[in-house]
Design a protein around this motif. Structure first.
Motif, mmCIF file in Angstrom:
data_model
loop_
_atom_site.group_PDB
_atom_site.id
_atom_site.type_symbol
_atom_site.label_atom_id
_atom_site.label_comp_id
_atom_site.label_asym_id
_atom_site.label_seq_id
_atom_site.Cartn_x
_atom_site.Cartn_y
_atom_site.Cartn_z
ATOM 1 N N VAL A 1 -9.513 -10.503 14.076
ATOM 2 C CA VAL A 1 -10.383 -9.844 13.091
ATOM 3 C C VAL A 1 -9.553 -9.047 12.084
ATOM 4 O O VAL A 1 -9.826 -9.061 10.886
ATOM 5 C CB VAL A 1 -11.402 -8.924 13.799
ATOM 6 C CG1 VAL A 1 -12.118 -8.027 12.793
ATOM 7 C CG2 VAL A 1 -12.419 -9.759 14.570
ATOM 8 N N THR A 2 -8.506 -8.389 12.557
ATOM 9 C CA THR A 2 -7.693 -7.584 11.641
ATOM 10 C C THR A 2 -6.933 -8.448 10.634
ATOM 11 O O THR A 2 -6.669 -7.998 9.518
ATOM 12 C CB THR A 2 -6.690 -6.706 12.419
ATOM 13 O OG1 THR A 2 -5.863 -7.534 13.238
ATOM 14 C CG2 THR A 2 -7.422 -5.705 13.292
ATOM 15 N N ASP A 3 -6.604 -9.680 11.000
ATOM 16 C CA ASP A 3 -5.953 -10.593 10.049
ATOM 17 C C ASP A 3 -6.866 -10.823 8.845
ATOM 18 O O ASP A 3 -6.413 -10.834 7.699
ATOM 19 C CB ASP A 3 -5.651 -11.941 10.706
ATOM 20 C CG ASP A 3 -4.663 -11.846 11.848
ATOM 21 O OD1 ASP A 3 -3.762 -10.987 11.794
ATOM 22 O OD2 ASP A 3 -4.795 -12.633 12.799
ATOM 23 N N MET A 4 -8.143 -11.036 9.124
ATOM 24 C CA MET A 4 -9.107 -11.303 8.063
ATOM 25 C C MET A 4 -9.406 -10.040 7.262
ATOM 26 O O MET A 4 -9.464 -10.055 6.032
ATOM 27 C CB MET A 4 -10.414 -11.870 8.649
ATOM 28 C CG MET A 4 -10.203 -13.001 9.640
ATOM 29 S SD MET A 4 -9.173 -14.341 8.965
ATOM 30 C CE MET A 4 -8.334 -14.885 10.462
ATOM 31 N N ALA A 5 -9.573 -8.941 7.981
ATOM 32 C CA ALA A 5 -9.914 -7.679 7.322
ATOM 33 C C ALA A 5 -8.809 -7.221 6.373
ATOM 34 O O ALA A 5 -9.080 -6.757 5.258
ATOM 35 C CB ALA A 5 -10.177 -6.607 8.377
ATOM 36 N N ASP A 6 -7.557 -7.365 6.796
ATOM 37 C CA ASP A 6 -6.447 -6.953 5.942
ATOM 38 C C ASP A 6 -6.361 -7.813 4.686
ATOM 39 O O ASP A 6 -6.025 -7.316 3.602
ATOM 40 C CB ASP A 6 -5.129 -7.032 6.710
ATOM 41 C CG ASP A 6 -4.978 -5.925 7.743
ATOM 42 O OD1 ASP A 6 -5.777 -4.969 7.711
ATOM 43 O OD2 ASP A 6 -4.069 -6.022 8.592
ATOM 44 N N ALA A 7 -6.681 -9.103 4.808
ATOM 45 C CA ALA A 7 -6.655 -9.983 3.637
ATOM 46 C C ALA A 7 -7.752 -9.604 2.646
ATOM 47 O O ALA A 7 -7.536 -9.623 1.430
ATOM 48 C CB ALA A 7 -6.817 -11.435 4.077
ATOM 49 N N VAL A 8 -8.926 -9.247 3.161
ATOM 50 C CA VAL A 8 -10.009 -8.792 2.278
ATOM 51 C C VAL A 8 -9.606 -7.504 1.584
ATOM 52 O O VAL A 8 -9.839 -7.325 0.379
ATOM 53 C CB VAL A 8 -11.315 -8.603 3.074
ATOM 54 C CG1 VAL A 8 -12.381 -7.918 2.213
ATOM 55 C CG2 VAL A 8 -11.841 -9.946 3.571
ATOM 56 N N LEU A 9 -9.006 -6.601 2.334
ATOM 57 C CA LEU A 9 -8.539 -5.342 1.763
ATOM 58 C C LEU A 9 -7.588 -5.606 0.596
ATOM 59 O O LEU A 9 -7.706 -4.985 -0.473
ATOM 60 C CB LEU A 9 -7.832 -4.520 2.844
ATOM 61 C CG LEU A 9 -7.222 -3.187 2.426
ATOM 62 C CD1 LEU A 9 -8.274 -2.257 1.845
ATOM 63 C CD2 LEU A 9 -6.538 -2.527 3.629
#
Length: 266
Positions: A235-243
């Motif tokens: 989940v953090t991989d995706m969240a960081d990319a959105v950020l």
């Protein structure tokens, strides 16, 4: 790091009650953005908003059925009212119904198109209307969540793949319209790989039920085997990319699709 500072930004995250959506909301909040969770899941949505608010960041929840125009209008109005503005939209809400093409059900297909395609299109519509100068908006950023399924052929997800390919096209046309009409809104999309959330693991189980793999573990192992980085996404991989895509570090990026799939779709 200052370029990833979202202090003062106001974000609406659809499907933000749990899973990847909740992770995205939390990442935006950790960078300083105020966050509104939009979801049909009221109790988990309120719990996620409360968890974010405990950190000292303004957060709220609004009921949102992404397939309904009037629900979008209410959610965007609530975001502006509660947060004091609206300049980030993450179109994360989505569903996946597994089926071999020989067994596909028209109602299931329509449901996926309603949520994944119409929901994304309506989100862009209402975000543009709120963020453009004609509405006294100051521009902003939209990130649509597509999928690695839009970039590869994979069995039993033809309908889902079609909807996520449509999200890619919506993103690119939206970026073009925003630029040409002077909205000041950047529009990009993400292609996540398989993440072991509830939705991701249900897909693995469904692949077994369809007779494609003998066990869930075998299905997951095969996906990992097709991924050059040798693991599932987090989940953090995706969240960081959105950020990143919402931040000033991506200020000259629009109309792009960012693969966050460990190389699976290359």
């Amino acid at each position: 790091m200052a370029r990833f500072d979202l202090t003062g930004r106001k974000a609406l995250v659809t499907g933000g009650a749990r899973g990847i959506g909740a992770g995205i909301a939390e990442a935006l909040a950790s960078a300083g953005a105020s966050v509104m969770i939009g979801d049909v899941l009221a109790e988990p949505g309120r719990e996620t908003a409360a968890r974010i608010a405990v950190t000292g960041v303004q957060a709220g929840f609004v009921p949102l059925d992404v397939t309904r125009d009037e629900s979008w209008a209410e959610a965007v109005a609530a975001t502006g009212s509660v947060l004091g503005g609206f300049d980030i939209l993450v179109n994360n809400a989505g569903i996946e119904i597994t089926s071999l093409l020989a067994d596909i059900d028209a109602a299931d297909l329509r449901r996926m198109f309603d949520v994944n395609v119409i929901g994304t299109a309506l989100g862009m519509k209402h975000a543009f209307r709120a963020m453009r100068p004609a509405a006294n908006g100051k521009g902003g950023a939209i990130v649509n969540i597509s999928s690695v399924a839009a970039t590869i052929a994979f069995p039993a997800i033809a309908g889902y793949s079609a909807t996520k390919s449509a999200v890619d096209r919506l993103t690119r046309v939206g970026a073009l319209e925003s630029g040409k009409l002077g909205y000041g809104v950047r529009v990009n999309c993400l292609y996540p790989g398989l993440v072991p959330t509830q939705m991701g693991m249900q897909l693995a189980d469904d692949l077994v039920a369809a007779g494609l793999w003998p066990t869930t573990e075998a299905a997951v192992t095969d996906v990992i085997g097709q991924t050059p980085l040798g693991r599932l996404g987090d989940v953090t991989d995706m969240a960081d990319a959105v950020l990143f895509l919402c931040s000033d570090a991506a200020r000259f990026i629009t109309g792009a699709g960012l693969p966050v799939d460990g190389g699976m779709g290359m």
